[in-house]
Design a protein around this motif. Sequence first.
Motif, PDB file in Angstrom:
ATOM      1  N   THR A 130       0.348 -91.440 -41.000  1.00 35.92           N
ATOM      2  CA  THR A 130       0.723 -92.839 -41.188  1.00 35.92           C
ATOM      3  C   THR A 130       2.140 -92.935 -41.758  1.00 35.92           C
ATOM      4  O   THR A 130       2.929 -93.794 -41.343  1.00 35.92           O
ATOM      5  CB  THR A 130      -0.291 -93.522 -42.123  1.00 35.92           C
TER       6      THR A 130
ATOM      7  N   GLU B 248      -2.306 -98.827 -38.843  1.00 35.24           N
ATOM      8  CA  GLU B 248      -3.608 -98.374 -39.327  1.00 35.24           C
ATOM      9  C   GLU B 248      -4.336 -99.556 -39.980  1.00 35.24           C
ATOM     10  O   GLU B 248      -3.731-100.346 -40.703  1.00 35.24           O
ATOM     11  CB  GLU B 248      -3.384 -97.277 -40.365  1.00 35.24           C
TER      12      GLU B 248
ATOM     13  N   ASP C 239      -1.618 -96.300 -34.629  1.00 34.71           N
ATOM     14  CA  ASP C 239      -2.166 -95.559 -35.770  1.00 34.71           C
ATOM     15  C   ASP C 239      -3.682 -95.713 -35.821  1.00 34.71           C
ATOM     16  O   ASP C 239      -4.201 -96.762 -36.187  1.00 34.71           O
ATOM     17  CB  ASP C 239      -1.526 -96.051 -37.079  1.00 34.71           C
ATOM     18  N   GLU C 240      -4.371 -94.652 -35.446  1.00 30.78           N
ATOM     19  CA  GLU C 240      -5.834 -94.595 -35.457  1.00 30.78           C
ATOM     20  C   GLU C 240      -6.515 -95.794 -34.807  1.00 30.78           C
ATOM     21  O   GLU C 240      -7.265 -96.519 -35.458  1.00 30.78           O
ATOM     22  CB  GLU C 240      -6.342 -94.428 -36.896  1.00 30.78           C
TER      23      GLU C 240
HETATM   24 MG   LIG Z   1      -3.216 -92.703 -41.840  1.00 28.42          MG
END
Ligand SMILES: [Mg+2]
Lengths: 235, 301
Positions: A41, A83, A159-160
């Motif tokens: 991140t 994220e 992000d994810e």
């Molecule tokens: Mg992260």
Amino acid sequence: MLEIKNLVVNYGAIVALHGLSISVPARKIVTLIGANGAGKTTTLKTISGLLKPVSGEILYAGKNIAGLPPHHIVGQGISQAPEGRMIFANLTVLENLQLGAYLQKSRDLVRQEFERTFTLFPRLKERQKQIAGTLSGGEQQMLAIGRALMSRPRLLLLDEPSLGLAPLLVKTIFEKIVEINREQGLTILLVEQNANLALEISHFGYVLETGKVVLEGETRELRQNPKVKSAYLGG
Amino acid sequence: MTEFLQQLINGLAFGSILALIALGYTMVYGILRFINFAHGDVFMIGAFAGFYLAPRVAALVPMPSILGGLIVMAGSMAICAILGILIERIAYRPLRRGTKLAVLITSIGVSLFLEYAGQKFFGAAPRRFPALIPSYSIENIGGLSVSSNQIIVLGVTLALLIVLRFIVQKTKIGTAMRALSFNPEAASLMGINTDVVISFTFGLGSALAAAGGILFAILYPAIDPLMGIMPGLKAFCAAVLGGIGNLPGAALGGVIIGTVEIFVAGSKYSTYRDAIAFAILILILLVKPSGLLGKKDIEKV
Ligand SMILES: [Mg+2]
Ligand SMILES: Nc1ncnc2c1ncn2[C@@H]1O[C@H](COP(=O)(O)OP(=O)(O)OP(=O)(O)O)[C@@H](O)[C@H]1O
């Protein structure tokens, strides 16, 4: 397209990235995998200008963009679905998407982007008027990606995107990611905990450990690598 | 009954001025999560800007007149918008990454600066605010005596609230304000220049305070450099009463506190009129700390 060299980023006294170097070629999907706290991140936030690096370079289309403010980075064609999605829960789906196109002056182009986003995620079209905070987790993730696409980026940071979603939904989201990359030729830098899936859809991969790249290569090779297998692919 | 209606009209007129000030507190809080204690003094500067503009406008258009009054008000709003933007730029922005407490204390410093600078340049003695608009007393609507000034105060406030609502809900910069108040990091990922939105918010809030200052001076035409202190504090109470960070809440809170105060002032407890806003503040903090229209999780982690 994007070339990161020796990036060092701190949070106060904590060094989060010690000399990270990665490269993202145009029109490819590149993935960063690594355990919790590895610095994934942090890397994306630094690219987006939310964090200022201590040293190192972020070369984008040949220019060093490290340390520029976030709105300049978006203006240069890099957008991020962060994220935890970070959708604006107090605004409608439509307003969220409009904000994604904040820097776009041409109404025609904004309309085009709306159409493209709604074709990609028909669910969002049905829910336009709904307050975004009341969307399901999967819908929120679609909104986060759709919103990031509204700025017509040339590089998309994810992000994810699989975080907290049921396996079936994860599959849908990943199919969309592949679709965006194939059909629009969009370059994607994907951060994932779900290493299996991420390596499956990406062209190149980097494995991060405590703020450094420990392994890199074509994903075909990485998936055969015994270390990657045991540490990230569950045997 | 007539007595009640009479007081209600007086209260609504006073309350709408508090509402205009309260909106600035709540907008700045919504975006930066701090209370700008210099805001009441911007209201004072608004009244003085009108005081100095009025003779200049009178040289161009006949005064008192509606047109003249509007020009003076618009001019004062513009001056205060610039003042608000400068205050943020010079005093608060350098502390953006510091603690909330540092900014809060700085705002008290700015407040004192404006008050003493006001005494130096405007004089400490009260000044008589010139008549901007023609004033009539409309008697005998069922025994009520309403002044045209009160109607103008209510009308102008309503118009400003509608304009504000339009800006916040329908325009691009308004959507950016709402996004920023929800999540600044996510807002900047959209390409929003957060500094620009913050400046805009200070400008908008200060312009509303200036309008409040002009309307206040129309109703109570003696102005002095410390006139912003009490209305400022009461408007702050109003913003908390409505739910800090919530725009309709601030307007509602202003109207409630203003009206209650006027009723108290007209009763045998009139000596407590200046305390009533704070009593309401304490009450709401005990009963519903998030305010009448506030959300529970308004304070960010
Ligand atoms: Mg992260
Ligand atoms: N705001 C912060 N303040 C201090 N340290 C931080 C902060 N954010 C992250 N860190 C630290 O920096 C390191 C890298 O964090 P980062 O969030 O980049 O990890 P990550 O790879 O994204 O992890 P995850 O998979 O859990 O999301 C961690 O050790 C983390 O504790």
